[in-house]
Motif scaffolding. Structure first.
Motif, mmCIF file in Angstrom:
data_model
loop_
_atom_site.group_PDB
_atom_site.id
_atom_site.type_symbol
_atom_site.label_atom_id
_atom_site.label_comp_id
_atom_site.label_asym_id
_atom_site.label_seq_id
_atom_site.Cartn_x
_atom_site.Cartn_y
_atom_site.Cartn_z
ATOM 1 N N ARG A 148 0.770 -1.133 0.036
ATOM 2 C CA ARG A 148 -0.111 0.042 0.041
ATOM 3 C C ARG A 148 0.849 1.214 0.030
ATOM 4 N NH1 ARG A 148 -4.748 1.176 -1.867
ATOM 5 N NH2 ARG A 148 -5.643 -0.789 -1.341
ATOM 6 N N GLU A 149 1.933 1.193 0.780
ATOM 7 C CA GLU A 149 2.720 2.437 0.668
ATOM 8 C C GLU A 149 3.588 2.556 -0.607
ATOM 9 O OE1 GLU A 149 6.226 2.233 3.590
ATOM 10 O OE2 GLU A 149 6.903 4.361 2.760
ATOM 11 N N SER A 150 3.858 1.483 -1.423
ATOM 12 C CA SER A 150 4.317 1.684 -2.815
ATOM 13 C C SER A 150 3.286 2.204 -3.692
ATOM 14 C CB SER A 150 4.896 0.315 -3.230
ATOM 15 O OG SER A 150 6.178 -0.085 -2.530
ATOM 16 N N VAL A 151 2.180 1.882 -3.487
ATOM 17 C CA VAL A 151 0.930 2.643 -4.369
ATOM 18 C C VAL A 151 1.063 4.047 -4.131
ATOM 19 C CG1 VAL A 151 -1.192 2.561 -4.883
ATOM 20 C CG2 VAL A 151 -0.486 0.448 -4.235
ATOM 21 N N TYR A 152 1.225 4.551 -2.853
ATOM 22 C CA TYR A 152 1.234 5.992 -2.704
ATOM 23 C C TYR A 152 2.427 6.441 -3.372
ATOM 24 C CZ TYR A 152 -2.622 6.319 0.619
ATOM 25 O OH TYR A 152 -3.867 6.325 1.064
ATOM 26 N N ARG A 153 3.548 5.698 -3.250
ATOM 27 C CA ARG A 153 4.903 6.465 -3.711
ATOM 28 C C ARG A 153 4.874 6.545 -5.222
ATOM 29 N NH1 ARG A 153 5.339 8.379 0.790
ATOM 30 N NH2 ARG A 153 6.146 7.321 2.569
ATOM 31 N N MET A 154 4.176 5.582 -5.901
ATOM 32 C CA MET A 154 4.658 5.355 -7.370
ATOM 33 C C MET A 154 3.349 5.523 -8.224
ATOM 34 S SD MET A 154 6.538 1.534 -7.010
ATOM 35 C CE MET A 154 6.780 1.414 -9.046
ATOM 36 N N VAL A 155 2.300 5.442 -7.737
ATOM 37 C CA VAL A 155 0.999 5.782 -8.366
ATOM 38 C C VAL A 155 0.226 7.326 -8.135
ATOM 39 C CG1 VAL A 155 -1.278 5.139 -9.229
ATOM 40 C CG2 VAL A 155 0.382 3.375 -8.507
ATOM 41 N N GLY A 156 0.417 8.116 -8.987
ATOM 42 C CA GLY A 156 -0.225 9.606 -8.734
ATOM 43 C C GLY A 156 -1.663 9.560 -8.154
ATOM 44 N N GLY A 157 -1.893 10.683 -7.512
ATOM 45 C CA GLY A 157 -3.138 10.981 -7.257
ATOM 46 C C GLY A 157 -3.726 12.228 -7.842
ATOM 47 N N ARG A 158 -4.846 12.844 -6.996
ATOM 48 C CA ARG A 158 -5.579 14.071 -7.524
ATOM 49 C C ARG A 158 -4.612 15.117 -6.891
ATOM 50 N NH1 ARG A 158 -10.431 14.571 -9.068
ATOM 51 N NH2 ARG A 158 -11.548 13.232 -7.488
ATOM 52 N N ALA A 159 -4.382 16.052 -7.586
ATOM 53 C CA ALA A 159 -3.699 17.420 -6.947
ATOM 54 C C ALA A 159 -4.305 18.125 -6.350
ATOM 55 C CB ALA A 159 -2.875 18.015 -8.435
ATOM 56 N N PRO A 160 -3.777 18.792 -5.214
ATOM 57 C CA PRO A 160 -4.542 19.996 -4.499
ATOM 58 C C PRO A 160 -4.733 21.119 -5.550
ATOM 59 C CG PRO A 160 -2.395 19.925 -3.924
ATOM 60 C CD PRO A 160 -2.230 18.800 -4.930
ATOM 61 N N THR A 161 -6.001 22.051 -5.164
ATOM 62 C CA THR A 161 -6.215 23.056 -5.722
ATOM 63 C C THR A 161 -6.596 24.274 -4.660
ATOM 64 O OG1 THR A 161 -8.770 22.668 -5.844
ATOM 65 C CG2 THR A 161 -7.631 21.627 -7.509
ATOM 66 N N GLU A 162 -6.192 25.384 -5.367
ATOM 67 C CA GLU A 162 -6.675 26.668 -4.905
ATOM 68 C C GLU A 162 -7.527 27.393 -5.618
ATOM 69 O OE1 GLU A 162 -3.557 29.018 -2.803
ATOM 70 O OE2 GLU A 162 -4.264 30.444 -4.046
ATOM 71 N N GLN A 163 -8.796 27.600 -5.212
ATOM 72 C CA GLN A 163 -9.757 28.124 -6.232
ATOM 73 C C GLN A 163 -10.533 29.242 -5.773
ATOM 74 O OE1 GLN A 163 -12.421 24.991 -7.889
ATOM 75 N NE2 GLN A 163 -11.178 23.698 -6.599
ATOM 76 N N ARG A 164 -10.496 30.426 -6.682
ATOM 77 C CA ARG A 164 -11.123 31.825 -6.111
ATOM 78 C C ARG A 164 -12.536 31.449 -7.192
ATOM 79 N NH1 ARG A 164 -10.472 37.501 -8.818
ATOM 80 N NH2 ARG A 164 -12.321 38.563 -7.955
ATOM 81 N N VAL A 165 -13.706 31.703 -6.497
ATOM 82 C CA VAL A 165 -14.876 31.922 -7.223
ATOM 83 C C VAL A 165 -15.637 33.192 -6.760
ATOM 84 C CG1 VAL A 165 -17.365 30.906 -7.701
ATOM 85 C CG2 VAL A 165 -15.138 29.386 -7.270
ATOM 86 N N ALA A 166 -16.014 34.002 -7.804
ATOM 87 C CA ALA A 166 -16.475 35.374 -7.483
ATOM 88 C C ALA A 166 -17.628 35.295 -8.345
ATOM 89 C CB ALA A 166 -15.409 36.335 -7.732
ATOM 90 N N LEU A 167 -18.946 35.537 -7.636
ATOM 91 C CA LEU A 167 -20.182 35.814 -8.221
ATOM 92 C C LEU A 167 -20.644 37.112 -8.145
ATOM 93 C CD1 LEU A 167 -21.754 32.185 -7.325
ATOM 94 C CD2 LEU A 167 -20.401 32.787 -9.429
ATOM 95 N N GLY A 168 -21.190 37.812 -9.359
ATOM 96 C CA GLY A 168 -21.993 39.017 -9.147
ATOM 97 C C GLY A 168 -23.355 38.760 -9.777
#
Lengths: 777, 174
Positions: free
Chosen positions: A311-331
């Motif tokens: 299981r540890e090797s899966v985390y080390r060798m198989v990528g996952g979803r990247a983090p995001t920083e999102q601004r949403v502005a609605l007018g």
């Protein structure tokens, strides 16, 4: 990715853009799906029935063979040693103690690994399958913390695991970019996804926002995620007569075969990949280094190699979803009509892949707004390449967008459902294309009635039972209809009235074989028992990725093409003595074990009769569907209305989901039982995204710090309430069978529905996932 | 040095490091018990040891000397499925099927634990003679078996249906 590669992608994108304009303007009848699939008219057959999984008995008996369950004569077991620095060179790599350990057959490092080309990275070619384009164990350079540096091969797994602990490595560490904030300070660059810039601009959204009578403007953050399929990535690899054979766990058999062939410099037919059962994929079961290492090790040792990652090797060798920083502005104006929609932000990727988490994708087709600014910027880190994970873009993008809609509804004192319906676009807001099928209003109407939305308490923090605060929230779910080029299928019809489909597709739990057996039986007019669906083997026709929820459409279109070829052939064989004489392929269809004139079901001849008269035992046809131009002619999407009820403990901050309803508009449903499971499965992964899932990445070392199922929390039985799902079942007239894939939409909108319910319960707006109890205290 | 697996006597391994899970999967060619983490976090390797559920990845094979192991292969085979396996089919209590053998073995022993009156974290009255197999008891007790496909609802329905008689008998006795 180099500047040249970026430029190449942009040129390709521009060409696609030009072609897209021509396709958009073409008459409907020139486009695949311009004429509805005749199956859409079949109302009382196999399609939509809750057929129990064909492969179910094997699975519940533990008799379905997974990738690590193919024992081979003389097989050796492998164990991986990982780098503990993020960047630099290996200084010393002492494997003498490991080589001398009991049972060890070989230790493979960059010094003795077979020479290979670097892998073509996914999206760089239609057949490319690799998570990144880095060479695999070819030199002493380290690119990420966790990169494999040695593979120990031994007679037993216990011997390999012990010997692995004897490998000694030291490093000349080099400065590494592993901190998103530091990288941002150096500047970001525009995100490019599938050859197109992740950028849309309509008017001046910032100006419109500033002028809007009512506005919300906030930043939302989501962490990294890992797929965590319960089956560990595993492969059993061996060479025979110059052909590499892989028993793999993959959602891309043909892509894997082609990519491996490129690396080893052999023909793609010299790589055979089988993957009959996959223990969950979610985007993670593509080509990573383990398959390559196993194939190399088999070449090195001359023996079959089993590499089942820890299981540890899966985390080390198989990528996952990247983090995001999102601004949403609605007018908006006072009636809630959007004047400005801004959705922009930053996400990390590596220099070695082409996958910025495309979080603006859902926003492109969601709402009508006078102005719009959508933009994804990337920073490149020295880390394991991030990758596709269930609803890349939409899963985390809808969290930000749909949270912001809820904030705007609150600011306007408006029902959030009414706000959404008021901003329904008439055509795709960014592409200008007509929608192929969009019944989101019906999904909202039916869902709110079943959920009892009108009975909610609109005032946040005002419903209490003892120490529990109770709230409800909603959000829109959305995911595109995709169909990728490369599909093909072979149909075989035999004189005894049996048929088989051969296609290089995949079963990771979606119920592929079951649903496609239903569809094929219906198309041919045969009972389910007379149809066999063969898949999971790269030697079968077609390039069919089980990703992007496109497999259903890809198989569907391929079988339509093969079926048309079959009907033509059968009409030819039937000849002038048949009641079908003089009819062409468009005028007949499968019915009751034979071909019939569509508008005259009495005018029929059975398959057995046609083949008998022609003196044939069988007919075999293979065909490819047309290019998927329908996706450039219409805006094709699935939709959903998500409803959630939460209970938040005022003493501990604990959140419990007490009710959840997903009301979907995903075209026609092919199998009510397996589709419901797909919807629920997506929603449950969405509950994890909302409340607990987080890949903890140490920005100082570039290392994942919670590489286990004990420290990366998934929803367990106690976290999962009974989840209600419903659907419109309105066919998309332009999709094969009228159906859309349903594997990913469930995770979209769910995070926001939970967050919005928590706001309604507590009055606290949490914009940073996961919503753990500390954020509510 | 033997153990019994699904009623058949098998030799213990020479290497004391071999886990029960690896003995089953690699040496006895019984791959029904699955490896999902190899560190006791996922429950996919659950088998019955003298009728009780254990994590075979955290159990050394040599600890099982003279004891009796039941794996999913001993519960029922295609064509001769156990009622719980059949209920998993009916309620679609799985998708990919990888966690399924562990869920089924775990549920069999879990129902027995309730029958024996073993309390759980959510049991209200710890001194009660009988415990009802309701949704909360079941979900709490099955939480050690992870499912990533999200088949939780179907798993719960399958278990409830299979052991409904047990619940009814308990209620009748009260």
């Amino acid at each position: 990715m180099s500047l040249a590669e970026d430029a190449k992608q942009l040129v390709q994108g521009a060409m696609q853009g030009l072609m897209g304009k021509a396709v958009a303007l073409a008459p409907d009848s020139w486009i695949p799906g311009g004429k509805p699939d005749p199956l859409i008219r079949h109302q009382h057959g196999h399609i939509g029935k809750p057929v129990t999984r064909i492969d179910g008995p094997l699975k519940v008996a533990g008799a379905a063979p997974f990738a690590a369950e193919f024992p081979l004569e003389g097989m050796v077991y492998a164990a991986v040693v990982h780098s503990v620095v993020a960047r630099g060179r290996i200084a010393e790599l002492d494997v003498t103690a490991a080589e001398a350990a009991a049972g060890v057959v070989a230790v493979m490092t960059w010094r003795n690994a077979p020479r290979l080309k670097a892998p073509p990275v996914f999206l760089s070619d239609p057949k490319a399958a690799s998570g990144d384009n880095l060479p695999v164990m070819q030199d002493d350079e380290i690119h990420w913390n966790g990169q494999p540096i040695a593979l120990v091969l031994a007679e037993t797994q216990e011997q390999a695991d012990h010997a692995k602990s004897l490998v000694r490595a030291t490093y000349h560490a080099a400065p590494a970019v592993t901190d998103i904030e530091a990288a941002k300070a150096e500047g970001t660059k525009p995100g490019v996804f599938m050859g197109q810039p992740l950028h849309n601009k309509i008017g001046d959204a910032e100006e419109a926002l500033a002028a809007a009578p009512v506005a919300v403007d906030a930043t939302y953050t989501t962490p990294g995620h890992n797929h965590n399929a319960i089956e560990l990535h595993a492969v059993t690899a061996y060479w025979r007569d110059g052909t590499l054979r892989l028993h793999d766990a993959t959602q891309a058999v043909s892509h894997t075969a082609w990519t491996m062939a490129k690396m080893f410099g052999i023909d793609e037919k010299q790589v055979v990949v089988t993957s009959p059962f996959v223990g969950g994929g979610f985007g993670g079961k593509t080509l990573w280094q383990h398959q390559v290492l196993a194939a190399c090790a088999s070449q090195l040792t001359g023996r079959p190699v089993r590499l089942a990652l820890s299981r540890e090797s899966v985390y080390r060798m198989v990528g996952g979803r990247a983090p995001t920083e999102q601004r949403v502005a609605l007018g908006a104006d006072r009636d809630g009509r959007l004047k400005a929609l801004i959705h922009r932000g930053v996400t990390p990727k590596t220099a070695t892949n082409v996958m910025p988490e495309p979080f603006i994708l859902p926003t492109r087709s969601a709402y009508a707004s006078e102005t719009m600014l959508l933009d994804v910027q990337v920073v490149e880190l020295d880390m394991l390449a991030n990758t596709f994970m269930r609803a890349p873009g939409e899963s985390v993008g809808t969290f930000a967008l749909e949270s912001a809609l809820d904030e705007l509804a609150h600011a306007l004192s408006m029902d959030p459902i009414e706000l959404r319906l008021r901003n329904e676009p008439e055509k795709d807001p960014t592409l200008g294309l007509p929608f192929s099928s969009r019944h989101i209003d019906e999904a909202w109407r039916a869902g709110s009635e079943r959920f009892g939305w009108s009975r909610r308490n609109r005032t946040p923090g005002a419903t209490r039972e003892g120490e529990w605060l109770i709230g409800v929230g909603c959000a829109t779910a959305t995911y595109p209809y995709y169909r990728m080029p490369g599909g093909a299928a072979r149909l075989t019809l035999t004189r005894d009235g049996r048929a088989s489909v051969d296609i290089a597709a995949h079963e990771m739990g979606m119920g592929t074989a079951t649903a496609q057996t239903q569809v094929t039986a219906e198309r041919l007019g045969l009972p389910l028992e007379a149809v066999t669906f063969n898949y999971g083997d790269s030697t079968l026709p077609g390039l069919v990725l089980a990703g992007g929820s496109q497999q259903t459409a890809s198989i569907g279109a391929s079988v339509i093409a093969a079926h048309r070829a079959l009907v033509k052939e059968l009409l030819k064989l039937a000849g002038n003595d048949s009641v079908l004489a003089g009819l062409d392929a468009d005028e007949v269809g499968g019915h009751d074990g034979g071909l019939c004139k569509l508008d005259d079901p009495e005018r029929c001849e059975s398959y057995a009769s046609i083949l008998n008269r022609a003196g044939r035992d069988s007919v075999v046809v293979e065909a490819e569907p047309p290019m998927p131009l329908e996706t450039q002619h219409w805006s094709m999407h699935s939709h959903g209305a998500m409803f959630c009820e939460v209970r938040v403990n005022t003493v501990t901050g604990e959140v419990r989901i007490s009710r959840f309803l997903g009301s979907f508009d995903c075209g026609r449903i092919l199998n009510a039982k397996t589709a419901a499971s797909q919807f629920r499965g997506g929603i449950i992964m969405g509950l994890g995204l909302a409340l607990m899932e987080e890949t903890q990445f140490d920005p100082r070392k570039g290392r994942i710090m919670n590489p286990s199922l004990a420290e990366y929390h998934l929803p367990v039985h106690m976290d999962v309430p009974q989840i209600d799902v419903m659907w419109t079942d309105i066919p998309d007239p332009h999709a094969p069978m009228g159906a859309h894939g349903v594997g990913e939409i469930g995770i979209t909108g769910t995070g926001a529905a939970v967050a919005n319910a928590i706001f309604n319960a507590t009055g606290k707006r949490i914009r940073d996932l996961p919503i753990t109890l500390d954020k509510l205290l | 040095m033997n153990l019994t697996v699904n009623g058949v006597v098998a030799a213990l391994p020479d290497d004391p490091r071999v886990s029960l899970l690896d003995l089953l999967r690699e040496q006895l060619r019984l791959p029904g018990a699955k490896k999902g983490c190899n560190q006791g976090a996922c429950g996919a390797c659950t088998v019955l040891l003298d009728g009780e559920r254990i994590l075979s990845c955290l159990t050394l094979a040599v600890q099982c000397e003279g004891r009796s192991v039941t794996t999913i292969e001993g519960v029922g085979a295609p064509g001769a499925l156990h009622p719980l396996q059949q209920a998993f089919l009916e309620h679609d209590g799985f998708q990919c099927g990888y966690c399924t053998p562990g869920q089924i073995c775990s549920a069999l022993a879990m129902a027995d634990e309730i029958r024996r009156g073993v309390p759980s974290h959510v049991t209200g009255d710890l001194t009660a003679e009988t415990i009802a197999l309701d949704r909360d008891e079941l979900r709490e007790r099955m939480s050690g078996n992870l499912c990533r496909c999200g088949a939780h609802n179907g798993i719960v329905e399958a278990i409830l249906e299979t052991f409904a008689d047990q619940t009814e008998q308990l209620e009748a006795a009260e």
